[in-house]
Design a protein around this motif. Structure first.
Motif, PDB file in Angstrom:
ATOM      1  N   ALA A 111       0.799  -1.219  -0.278  1.00 30.52           N
ATOM      2  CA  ALA A 111       0.044  -0.053   0.134  1.00 30.52           C
ATOM      3  C   ALA A 111       0.859   1.148  -0.021  1.00 30.52           C
ATOM      4  O   ALA A 111       1.728   1.346   0.851  1.00 30.52           O
ATOM      5  N   PRO A 112       0.815   2.115  -1.107  1.00 26.89           N
ATOM      6  CA  PRO A 112       1.234   3.376  -1.066  1.00 26.89           C
ATOM      7  C   PRO A 112       0.741   4.344   0.176  1.00 26.89           C
ATOM      8  O   PRO A 112      -0.475   4.215   0.172  1.00 26.89           O
ATOM      9  N   GLY A 113       1.319   5.442   0.523  1.00 26.76           N
ATOM     10  CA  GLY A 113       0.579   6.388   1.323  1.00 26.76           C
ATOM     11  C   GLY A 113      -0.270   6.951   0.535  1.00 26.76           C
ATOM     12  O   GLY A 113      -0.008   7.339  -0.728  1.00 26.76           O
ATOM     13  N   VAL A 114      -1.811   7.293   0.834  1.00 28.00           N
ATOM     14  CA  VAL A 114      -2.670   7.975   0.093  1.00 28.00           C
ATOM     15  C   VAL A 114      -2.946   9.184   1.042  1.00 28.00           C
ATOM     16  O   VAL A 114      -3.619   8.968   2.133  1.00 28.00           O
ATOM     17  N   LEU A 115      -2.663  10.285   0.396  1.00 19.76           N
ATOM     18  CA  LEU A 115      -3.224  11.551   1.067  1.00 19.76           C
ATOM     19  C   LEU A 115      -4.621  12.008   0.244  1.00 19.76           C
ATOM     20  O   LEU A 115      -4.125  12.411  -0.985  1.00 19.76           O
ATOM     21  N   LEU A 116      -5.562  11.931   0.937  1.00 20.28           N
ATOM     22  CA  LEU A 116      -6.848  12.371   0.319  1.00 20.28           C
ATOM     23  C   LEU A 116      -7.443  13.749   0.837  1.00 20.28           C
ATOM     24  O   LEU A 116      -7.420  14.017   1.930  1.00 20.28           O
ATOM     25  N   ARG A 117      -7.568  14.400  -0.192  1.00 19.89           N
ATOM     26  CA  ARG A 117      -8.321  15.740  -0.023  1.00 19.89           C
ATOM     27  C   ARG A 117      -9.564  16.188  -0.903  1.00 19.89           C
ATOM     28  O   ARG A 117      -9.588  15.812  -1.917  1.00 19.89           O
ATOM     29  N   SER A 118     -10.385  16.749  -0.154  1.00 21.35           N
ATOM     30  CA  SER A 118     -11.570  17.229  -0.926  1.00 21.35           C
ATOM     31  C   SER A 118     -11.330  18.409  -1.756  1.00 21.35           C
ATOM     32  O   SER A 118     -10.464  19.064  -1.338  1.00 21.35           O
ATOM     33  N   ARG A 119     -12.055  18.836  -2.872  1.00 21.40           N
ATOM     34  CA  ARG A 119     -11.916  20.064  -3.337  1.00 21.40           C
ATOM     35  C   ARG A 119     -12.083  21.242  -2.310  1.00 21.40           C
ATOM     36  O   ARG A 119     -11.244  22.156  -2.439  1.00 21.40           O
ATOM     37  N   ARG A 120     -12.885  20.928  -1.329  1.00 21.84           N
ATOM     38  CA  ARG A 120     -13.277  22.225  -0.359  1.00 21.84           C
ATOM     39  C   ARG A 120     -11.956  22.315   0.488  1.00 21.84           C
ATOM     40  O   ARG A 120     -11.424  23.364   0.684  1.00 21.84           O
ATOM     41  N   GLN A 121     -11.468  21.247   0.694  1.00 25.28           N
ATOM     42  CA  GLN A 121     -10.109  21.260   1.650  1.00 25.28           C
ATOM     43  C   GLN A 121      -9.147  21.897   0.679  1.00 25.28           C
ATOM     44  O   GLN A 121      -8.259  22.933   1.237  1.00 25.28           O
ATOM     45  N   LEU A 122      -8.899  21.646  -0.296  1.00 24.08           N
ATOM     46  CA  LEU A 122      -7.886  22.176  -1.263  1.00 24.08           C
ATOM     47  C   LEU A 122      -7.884  23.640  -1.388  1.00 24.08           C
ATOM     48  O   LEU A 122      -6.837  24.538  -1.490  1.00 24.08           O
ATOM     49  N   ASP A 123      -9.171  24.238  -1.548  1.00 23.75           N
ATOM     50  CA  ASP A 123      -9.501  25.509  -1.664  1.00 23.75           C
ATOM     51  C   ASP A 123      -9.240  26.270  -0.680  1.00 23.75           C
ATOM     52  O   ASP A 123      -8.818  27.282  -0.633  1.00 23.75           O
ATOM     53  N   ASP A 124      -9.663  25.831   0.734  1.00 19.47           N
ATOM     54  CA  ASP A 124      -9.100  26.396   2.051  1.00 19.47           C
ATOM     55  C   ASP A 124      -7.825  26.653   2.037  1.00 19.47           C
ATOM     56  O   ASP A 124      -7.393  27.389   2.575  1.00 19.47           O
ATOM     57  N   ILE A 125      -7.100  25.440   1.974  1.00 17.41           N
ATOM     58  CA  ILE A 125      -5.457  25.438   1.912  1.00 17.41           C
ATOM     59  C   ILE A 125      -5.004  26.691   0.910  1.00 17.41           C
ATOM     60  O   ILE A 125      -4.115  27.328   1.322  1.00 17.41           O
ATOM     61  N   ALA A 126      -5.412  26.682  -0.146  1.00 17.51           N
ATOM     62  CA  ALA A 126      -4.972  27.783  -1.174  1.00 17.51           C
ATOM     63  C   ALA A 126      -5.327  28.999  -0.596  1.00 17.51           C
ATOM     64  O   ALA A 126      -4.607  30.076  -0.613  1.00 17.51           O
ATOM     65  N   ALA A 127      -6.516  29.134  -0.216  1.00 17.97           N
ATOM     66  CA  ALA A 127      -6.870  30.602   0.312  1.00 17.97           C
ATOM     67  C   ALA A 127      -6.079  31.035   1.516  1.00 17.97           C
ATOM     68  O   ALA A 127      -5.703  32.213   1.597  1.00 17.97           O
ATOM     69  N   LYS A 128      -5.761  30.080   2.446  1.00 19.50           N
ATOM     70  CA  LYS A 128      -4.962  30.540   3.474  1.00 19.50           C
ATOM     71  C   LYS A 128      -3.492  30.497   3.179  1.00 19.50           C
ATOM     72  O   LYS A 128      -2.889  31.488   3.861  1.00 19.50           O
ATOM     73  N   ALA A 129      -3.040  29.767   2.186  1.00 22.15           N
ATOM     74  CA  ALA A 129      -1.566  30.219   1.865  1.00 22.15           C
ATOM     75  C   ALA A 129      -1.370  31.574   1.146  1.00 22.15           C
ATOM     76  O   ALA A 129      -0.230  31.792   1.144  1.00 22.15           O
TER      77      ALA A 129
END
Length: 100
Positions: free
Chosen positions: A71-89
């Motif tokens: 099993a490779p590590g899987v980092l799963l993010r929703s579109r909403r989570q990515l939008d929040d990360i981008a806005a905070k960045a």
């Protein structure tokens, strides 16, 4: 239908964990995820699913372990989570300066 991004750890890096993106897309298709799209040989895939995030994560990890033998590590993010990360960045971005 929510959009998810799966970022696979240690896939197609340094000759280990090889996984063709066509195979990654096929795994997602077989799991019933809609509109799966990959990007170059990155081990990243975007898709849609009505399943809750924990179920998506578990299904993808199990299918990849079966396909790859581990099993490779899987980092799963929703579109909403990515939008929040981008806005905070954005607040951390520093305007570039012209050198010398």
């Amino acid at each position: 239908m929510p959009v998810y991004v799966a970022l696979l750890r240690a896939v197609n890096v340094g000759g280990t964990g090889k996984l063709a993106m066509a195979d990654l897309k096929a795994v997602c298709d077989e799991l019933g995820f809609a509109g799966a799209k990959t990007f170059i040989q990155s081990g990243n895939v975007v898709f849609r699913s009505d399943l809750p995030e924990p179920a998506v994560q578990a299904k993808l990890e199990q299918a990849l372990a079966a396909k790859m033998g581990k099993a490779p590590g899987v980092l799963l993010r929703s579109r909403r989570q990515l939008d929040d990360i981008a806005a905070k960045a954005e607040r951390f971005l520093v305007p570039s300066r012209t050198c010398c």
